[in-house]
Design an enzyme around this catalytic site. Structure first.
Site, PDB file in Angstrom:
ATOM      1  N   LYS A   1       3.903   0.964   9.650  1.00 37.14           N
ATOM      2  CA  LYS A   1       4.163   2.183   8.879  1.00 37.14           C
ATOM      3  C   LYS A   1       3.611   3.408   9.600  1.00 37.14           C
ATOM      4  CE  LYS A   1       2.786   0.182   5.003  1.00 37.14           C
ATOM      5  NZ  LYS A   1       2.333  -0.022   3.628  1.00 37.14           N
TER       6      LYS A   1
ATOM      7  N   GLU B   1       0.876  -1.166   0.000  1.00 38.06           N
ATOM      8  CA  GLU B   1       0.000   0.000   0.000  1.00 38.06           C
ATOM      9  C   GLU B   1       0.921   1.225   0.000  1.00 38.06           C
ATOM     10  OE1 GLU B   1      -3.560   1.791   2.764  1.00 38.06           O
ATOM     11  OE2 GLU B   1      -2.861  -0.235   3.157  1.00 38.06           O
TER      12      GLU B   1
ATOM     13  N   ARG C   1       4.815 -13.113   9.609  1.00 39.04           N
ATOM     14  CA  ARG C   1       5.374 -11.758   9.544  1.00 39.04           C
ATOM     15  C   ARG C   1       6.724 -11.735  10.231  1.00 39.04           C
ATOM     16  NH1 ARG C   1       1.492  -7.881   8.382  1.00 39.04           N
ATOM     17  NH2 ARG C   1       2.550  -5.931   8.808  1.00 39.04           N
TER      18      ARG C   1
HETATM   19  P1  ATP Z   1       1.880  -1.898   8.005  1.00 39.97           P
HETATM   20  O1  ATP Z   1       1.306  -2.640   9.145  1.00 39.97           O
HETATM   21  O2  ATP Z   1       3.247  -1.383   8.280  1.00 39.97           O
HETATM   22  O3  ATP Z   1       0.974  -0.870   7.388  1.00 39.97           O
HETATM   23  P2  ATP Z   1       1.154  -3.544   5.822  1.00 39.97           P
HETATM   24  O4  ATP Z   1       1.060  -5.011   5.916  1.00 39.97           O
HETATM   25  O5  ATP Z   1      -0.131  -2.804   5.804  1.00 39.97           O
HETATM   26  O6  ATP Z   1       2.144  -3.016   6.902  1.00 39.97           O
HETATM   27  P3  ATP Z   1       1.608  -3.350   3.045  1.00 39.97           P
HETATM   28  O7  ATP Z   1       2.126  -2.206   2.285  1.00 39.97           O
HETATM   29  O8  ATP Z   1       0.187  -3.720   2.874  1.00 39.97           O
HETATM   30  O9  ATP Z   1       1.957  -3.081   4.563  1.00 39.97           O
HETATM   31  O10 ATP Z   1       2.535  -4.618   2.813  1.00 39.97           O
HETATM   32  C1  ATP Z   1       2.810  -5.162   1.545  1.00 39.97           C
HETATM   33  C2  ATP Z   1       3.150  -6.604   1.708  1.00 39.97           C
HETATM   34  O11 ATP Z   1       4.232  -6.768   2.607  1.00 39.97           O
HETATM   35  C3  ATP Z   1       1.981  -7.379   2.272  1.00 39.97           C
HETATM   36  O12 ATP Z   1       1.809  -8.542   1.496  1.00 39.97           O
HETATM   37  C4  ATP Z   1       2.397  -7.697   3.666  1.00 39.97           C
HETATM   38  O13 ATP Z   1       1.875  -8.927   4.055  1.00 39.97           O
HETATM   39  C5  ATP Z   1       3.925  -7.712   3.593  1.00 39.97           C
HETATM   40  N1  ATP Z   1       4.478  -7.326   4.887  1.00 39.97           N
HETATM   41  C6  ATP Z   1       4.258  -6.185   5.573  1.00 39.97           C
HETATM   42  N2  ATP Z   1       4.896  -6.200   6.752  1.00 39.97           N
HETATM   43  C7  ATP Z   1       5.548  -7.384   6.837  1.00 39.97           C
HETATM   44  C8  ATP Z   1       6.387  -8.006   7.815  1.00 39.97           C
HETATM   45  N3  ATP Z   1       6.670  -7.408   8.955  1.00 39.97           N
HETATM   46  N4  ATP Z   1       6.886  -9.236   7.542  1.00 39.97           N
HETATM   47  C9  ATP Z   1       6.609  -9.844   6.374  1.00 39.97           C
HETATM   48  N5  ATP Z   1       5.838  -9.318   5.419  1.00 39.97           N
HETATM   49  C10 ATP Z   1       5.299  -8.108   5.635  1.00 39.97           C
HETATM   50 MG    MG Z   2      -1.576  -3.698   4.281  1.00 41.35          MG
END
Ligand code: ATP
Ligand code: MG
Length: 561
Positions: free
Chosen positions: A277, A42, A267
């Protein structure tokens, strides 16, 4: 839903690859198909080390199967999104060494198709317009022993089609109506209790502007995005496991032309930092750090500025493996992976971070000698360079003690040490100011010990680094420590900001480096002998005024355990 039993594997296989092997095998659902994955960030922040894990899994899996991996901005949520983030995400993925080739997409491009698939569900009697307010919906969610309730569930199809069209046309206020999938109000999985798939939300979207006032929910949008791109394996993190039945339901019940399979992995969490984020943005917006690329941040741009290499990060992601159990990895393991890489590649140089003058009183004032030293003893191909030596050098202040403590083998009156690569010198005393602070250290050198050898075989216990005062450049050196003082700043009772480490940054302004270090362009990593691995700061360094960030210490410190 039966739980799979997952066995963790090491080496080059993991459970995701086992599933894919099954799928592409003869009789498998993707028999003969090219493996196609995607990475769907995102665009609301910079990528962090957790994303690096997902990137390595998504792109790495495609690589392993000679397949493809798309880059898709998951921008179905019309919140504030910024081209700055989109560009940074692309840069970071390229830096890690992965390529989406020409397959770069925005999920918002699929809004028209998503709308059509929603209409299809209504036509099939599988979705309806519900007029419960968000509050009423919460009240009517039911619990384990009671089903959810919606009085609008049996609304005639035509009526829902009409209302949905009018929702889209902007006839109704935000929050007054939703489109819900008609699945199972009694499901033990609450995600299946007639989930909302569209809501009215009058927010201008950064790409589609005000074209839409209804937006699809993630659980409905994501499987369609995947299917539209021909994704075979949609790899995501564990929190989506309970959403998989809904993912599959959308795929089964709409006429999408591809049936992707969702597979979840754990994760990545790292101690003494935060990874959400939103929290990282707070640190940036409220000025606790110097931007997203502050070297203390777990962001990829922060790690890059800190001196992390793509190789070290990929090796880290590889070694932590892929599992089904969320876990916290020790920060020191990330450091270990960097040290392993830099030990092979970083040029060895001498820099003095807390300088004091050393005067060799029996060395001629106008003389300068040149010594040839190896750039990296681990890597003879890295060649040699010349360093100069003259009467005055800088040494570390703590390499001298007027009155030595026990087991101190460095400079003190009467003691001999080796000045790395040059001569054995014997300390003869020091000069002090009015306050008793040492301002200069004196020594004599033994001309018979050129190269640091002792022809008579006498033992010299200490070797210290130094920089020729005639050929030194002033440098700033920044030392970093954990951004947070506790392993999990998210889990305490207090706001995570209260656990910020006030000593996470130490700036040393008056350091002295070998002259050649004054005219460099980043990226450049070095081992400062005896001090650690450092890199040239890519933002604040200027010609003749280098700034170095400590990437990692030479050895693991044991303070954490
Ligand atoms: P945040 O909680 O920081 O907003 P998010 O999961 O919403 O993180 P995205 O931009 O949606 O962030 O993440 C893109 C991809 O990266 C998704 O498929 C997510 O599952 C993966 N991802 C995000 N954080 C992690 C993590 N800590 N470990 C492994 N994969 C991750
Ligand atoms: Mg997300």
């Amino acid at each position: 839903m039966a739980e799979e039993i997952i066995e963790e594997k090491d080496g080059n296989g993991n459970f995701i690859h086992d599933f894919i092997d099954e799928d592409i095998a003869k009789d498998g659902q993707f028999q003969g198909k090219t493996v196609h994955t995607r990475f769907p960030p995102e665009p609301n922040g910079y990528l962090h080390i957790g994303h690096a894990k997902a990137i390595c899994i998504d792109f790495g899996t495609a690589e392993k199967y000679n397949g493809m991996c798309n880059l898709r901005m998951d921008d179905t949520n019309p919140t504030k999104e910024d081209v700055e983030y989109v560009d940074a995400i692309k840069e970071d993925i390229k830096w890690l060494g992965y390529s989406w080739e020409d397959r770069f997409f925005f999920a918002s491009e699929y809004f028209p198709e998503m709308y059509k698939f929603a209409v299809e569900l209504i036509e099939k009697g599988l979705a309806y317009v519900c007029q419960l307010t968000p509050e009423q919906m919460r009240e009517n969610r039911g619990d384990i022993s009671h089903p959810a309730i919606s009085p609008y569930r049996d609304r005639p199809i035509d009526e829902s089609l009409d209302l949905f069209a009018r929702m889209k046309a902007g006839e109704f206020k935000d929050g007054t109506m939703t489109l819900r999938a008609r699945i199972d109000l009694e499901s033990g999985n609450f995600n299946m209790r007639d989930p909302v798939i569209y809501r009215i939300n009058r927010i201008t979207h950064h790409r589609t502007g005000d074209d839409w006032c209804i937006y699809p929910m993630y659980d409905f949008a994501h499987p369609i995005e995947d299917a539209m791109e021909g994704i075979t394996h949609s790899l995501c993190t564990l929190e989506f496991e309970a959403h998989r039945p809904l993912y599959d339901w959308v795929i089964q019940n709409t006429s999408v032309s591809c049936k992707p399979r969702q597979i979840e992995f754990a994760r990545l969490g790292i101690n003494n930092t935060v990874m959400s984020k939103r929290k990282l943005r707070t640190l940036v917006d409220e000025g606790y750090v110097d931007g997203w690329d502050d070297p203390r941040m777990p962001t990829l741009c922060g790690l890059r500025r800190r001196g992390y290499t793509p190789k070290a990060i990929r090796s880290f992601c590889d070694k932590i493996g892929v599992s089904k159990v969320n876990s916290i990895v020790d920060y020191s393991f990330l450091e270990h992976c960097l040290r392993e890489d830099l030990n092979e590649t970083a040029q060895r140089v001498m820099t003095v971070v807390n300088p004091i003058k050393l005067v060799i009183t029996n060395y001629p004032e106008d003389k300068t000698e040149v010594f040839q030293v190896e750039n990296n003893p681990n890597n003879p191909d890295d060649g040699v360079r010349d360093i100069t030596f003259s009467r005055e050098s800088y040494i570390e202040a703590d390499d001298f003690m007027e009155e030595p403590v026990k087991k101190y083998f460095r400079l003190y009156p009467g003691n001999e040490v080796r000045l790395k690569s040059t001569y054995i010198v014997k300390c003869t005393g020091c000069k002090k100011d009015d306050k008793g602070n040492v301002t200069e250290v004196y020594a004599t050198y033994d001309p018979e010990t050129r190269g640091g050898n002792t022809p008579d075989g006498r033992k010299i216990k200490g070797t210290i680094h130094w920089v020729d005062a005639r050929n030194a450049v002033d440098a700033e050196v920044r030392l970093y420590d954990n951004l947070f003082t506790v392993p999990d700043p998210d889990s305490g009772d207090k706001n995570f900001l209260e656990y910020l480490n006030p000593d996470s940054l130490t700036v040393l302004k008056n350091c002295k480096a070998e002259k050649s270090l004054g005219e460099l362009t980043p990226p450049q990593s070095f081992q400062f002998m005896r001090l650690g691995y450092f890199c040239l700061d890519n933002k604040d360094s200027k010609s003749g005024k280098p700034v170095f960030n400590r990437s990692v210490s030479l050895k693991e410190s044991f303070k954490k355990k």
